[in-house]
Design an enzyme around this catalytic site. Structure first.
Site, PDB file in Angstrom:
ATOM      1  N   HIS A   1       6.160   4.283   1.946  1.00  0.00           N
ATOM      2  CA  HIS A   1       7.131   3.196   2.109  1.00  0.00           C
ATOM      3  C   HIS A   1       8.518   3.788   2.348  1.00  0.00           C
ATOM      4  CE1 HIS A   1       3.907   0.639   0.833  1.00  0.00           C
ATOM      5  NE2 HIS A   1       3.809   1.274  -0.314  1.00  0.00           N
TER       6      HIS A   1
ATOM      7  N   ARG B   1       1.778   3.295   7.759  1.00  0.00           N
ATOM      8  CA  ARG B   1       0.398   3.723   7.482  1.00  0.00           C
ATOM      9  C   ARG B   1       0.095   5.073   8.118  1.00  0.00           C
ATOM     10  NH1 ARG B   1       0.587  -1.593   8.114  1.00  0.00           N
ATOM     11  NH2 ARG B   1      -0.104  -2.862   6.339  1.00  0.00           N
TER      12      ARG B   1
ATOM     13  N   LYS C   1      -5.178  -0.793  11.267  1.00  0.00           N
ATOM     14  CA  LYS C   1      -3.864  -1.364  11.603  1.00  0.00           C
ATOM     15  C   LYS C   1      -2.970  -0.329  12.297  1.00  0.00           C
ATOM     16  CE  LYS C   1      -3.826  -4.744   7.807  1.00  0.00           C
ATOM     17  NZ  LYS C   1      -3.178  -5.115   6.546  1.00  0.00           N
TER      18      LYS C   1
ATOM     19  N   HIS D   1       0.399   8.041  -0.213  1.00  0.00           N
ATOM     20  CA  HIS D   1      -0.504   7.643  -1.294  1.00  0.00           C
ATOM     21  C   HIS D   1      -1.570   6.697  -0.772  1.00  0.00           C
ATOM     22  CE1 HIS D   1       2.543   4.410  -1.161  1.00  0.00           C
ATOM     23  NE2 HIS D   1       1.563   3.618  -1.558  1.00  0.00           N
TER      24      HIS D   1
ATOM     25  N   SER E   1      -5.349   1.663   2.785  1.00  0.00           N
ATOM     26  CA  SER E   1      -4.862   2.650   3.744  1.00  0.00           C
ATOM     27  C   SER E   1      -3.980   3.709   3.075  1.00  0.00           C
ATOM     28  CB  SER E   1      -4.071   1.956   4.857  1.00  0.00           C
ATOM     29  OG  SER E   1      -2.935   1.302   4.336  1.00  0.00           O
TER      30      SER E   1
ATOM     31  N   GLU F   1       6.752   1.484  -5.891  1.00  0.00           N
ATOM     32  CA  GLU F   1       5.634   0.833  -6.592  1.00  0.00           C
ATOM     33  C   GLU F   1       5.217   1.675  -7.798  1.00  0.00           C
ATOM     34  OE1 GLU F   1       3.185  -0.892  -2.746  1.00  0.00           O
ATOM     35  OE2 GLU F   1       2.840   1.169  -3.339  1.00  0.00           O
TER      36      GLU F   1
ATOM     37  N   GLN G   1      -0.691   5.516   2.989  1.00  0.00           N
ATOM     38  CA  GLN G   1       0.561   4.917   3.434  1.00  0.00           C
ATOM     39  C   GLN G   1       1.735   5.523   2.695  1.00  0.00           C
ATOM     40  OE1 GLN G   1       0.777   0.843   0.955  1.00  0.00           O
ATOM     41  NE2 GLN G   1      -1.105   1.002   2.171  1.00  0.00           N
TER      42      GLN G   1
ATOM     43  N   LYS H   1      10.370  -0.254  -0.963  1.00  0.00           N
ATOM     44  CA  LYS H   1       9.187  -0.782  -1.655  1.00  0.00           C
ATOM     45  C   LYS H   1       8.614   0.244  -2.641  1.00  0.00           C
ATOM     46  CE  LYS H   1       4.819  -3.135  -0.756  1.00  0.00           C
ATOM     47  NZ  LYS H   1       3.557  -2.986  -0.071  1.00  0.00           N
TER      48      LYS H   1
END
Length: 362
Positions: free
Chosen positions: A112, A234, A240, A215, A108, A137, A110, A135
């Site tokens: 954070h 998302r 979702k 991203h 997806s 990454e 998304q 979060k």
């Protein structure tokens, strides 16, 4: 007897539907190389390998001298292994989750939340935001790896919109648009390829996904490291929950070119074979070690941090001053190293080593 501080791990595999199938997956290939008893099902996806202490995939310890079964249990009872600063800063927890991803269909789109927003969202809607942590990454390509990251320069977006008005869609990423439409029919997220930078990372190239950065991972294999959190807002390519008001409010809309989205490592001054991917967050750093097969022995830098090593290429035996017997490691092996432990790797065949290491450099 001294508690062993360096030991091999058996790590959890997640079989999410978006993963590559069977032995097409780097996750499956690493698993098969490291464990001769592993049976790879060619009709099942092998999406992620989790190396860490996450409750949904706490790594198992492969050392029968250790009474604890999992890494999470062991760290809880051996806090000093984290390193003094890490232990105090992160309340006695390993602050990162290290992964390998093998992506066949797009994940997806998304973003954070930052720490402040994560705390607020967790209070307001814990069913969607299960913890109060940020979060960040980082993804480093193992094979050519395609992803979306950050908004494109405005002039690029305008050009695409003008072309779309003239029905020239097949000229600009038409194949990718149709591919995403087949994966997610009718999902408005398919058009994000015209608004977000499309990156194809070559092996060893990286992207860092800070808070509020839109991203998506589209295809390929990578190693990934992240702070310990499950908070995701998302935006598309998903069945979702999509939290539109939070998403619109939090996103970073600052445009940048795709080349500016590449995260460049620095070369170590002390070790000619070491590249360091050190993002502007305290939770994790990734190191990449590329050692030529002509080197017979390689010393892994001792750090004041627990770390996890993943063998991607090569065959070695690992020995430490405290270990009674050397630990054999090959492609797919995962090794936990406590803080301030020095590890020496003896090459057992003259083939190049590729090793990734996740740690916390406070």
């Amino acid at each position: 007897m001294a508690v062993p501080q360096v030991f091999p791990l058996s790590c959890a595999v997640q079989q999410y539907a978006w993963g590559k199938m069977g032995s097409n997956s780097e996750v499956a290939r690493l698993l098969a190389s490291s464990d001769p008893l592993a049976q790879i099902a060619e009709d099942k996806p092998y999406a992620e390998l989790w190396m860490g202490t996450h409750p949904r995939g706490d790594a198992k310890i492969l050392d029968n001298r250790i009474s604890q079964k999992t890494l999470g249990q062991w760290i809880a009872e051996n806090q000093d292994s984290l390193g003094s600063k890490v232990k105090d800063t992160f309340n006695g927890n390993l602050p990162f989750l290290f992964k390998v991803l093998s992506v066949e269909t797009a994940l997806s789109i998304q973003a954070h939340p930052n720490k402040e927003l994560a705390e607020k969202l967790h209070l307001q809607a814990p069913q969607h935001y299960p913890d109060a942590n940020h979060k960040p990454e980082m993804a480093i390509a193992l094979t050519p790896f395609q992803g979306l990251c950050g908004f494109r320069p405005v002039e690029e977006i305008v050009t695409f919109l003008n072309m779309a008005a003239g029905n020239n869609m097949e000229d600009i990423f038409g194949e990718l648009l149709m591919q995403l439409h087949q994966q997610y029919p009718g999902d408005v997220g398919c058009f994000a390829i015209y608004f977000l930078n499309l990156l194809t990372l070559k092996p060893g190239e990286a992207m860092f996904l800070e808070a509020n950065m839109p991203h998506a991972y589209l295809k390929g294999d990578c190693v990934e490291c992240m702070a310990c959190s499950d908070n995701t807002v998302r935006a598309g390519l998903t069945p979702k929950f999509i939290d539109v008001p939070t998403l619109c409010e939090m996103l970073s809309y600052t445009p940048s070119s795709s080349k500016d989205r590449l995260f460049l490592p620095t070369r170590s001054q002390e070790d000619p074979y070491l590249s360091i991917y050190d993002p502007p967050v305290p939770d994790f750093t990734i190191m990449k070690m590329e050692v030529p097969g002509s080197v017979t022995e390689y010393k892994v830098l001792a750090l004041d941090s627990a770390s996890i090593l993943l063998m991607v290429q090569g065959t070695v035996t690992a020995s430490t001053p405290t270990a009674q017997t050397p630990i054999p490691l090959q492609r797919g092996s995962v090794l936990f190293t406590g803080a301030n432990e020095s590890v020496s790797l003896k090459l057992t065949e003259p083939k190049n080593l590729l090793i990734f290491r996740a740690c916390c450099l406070l």
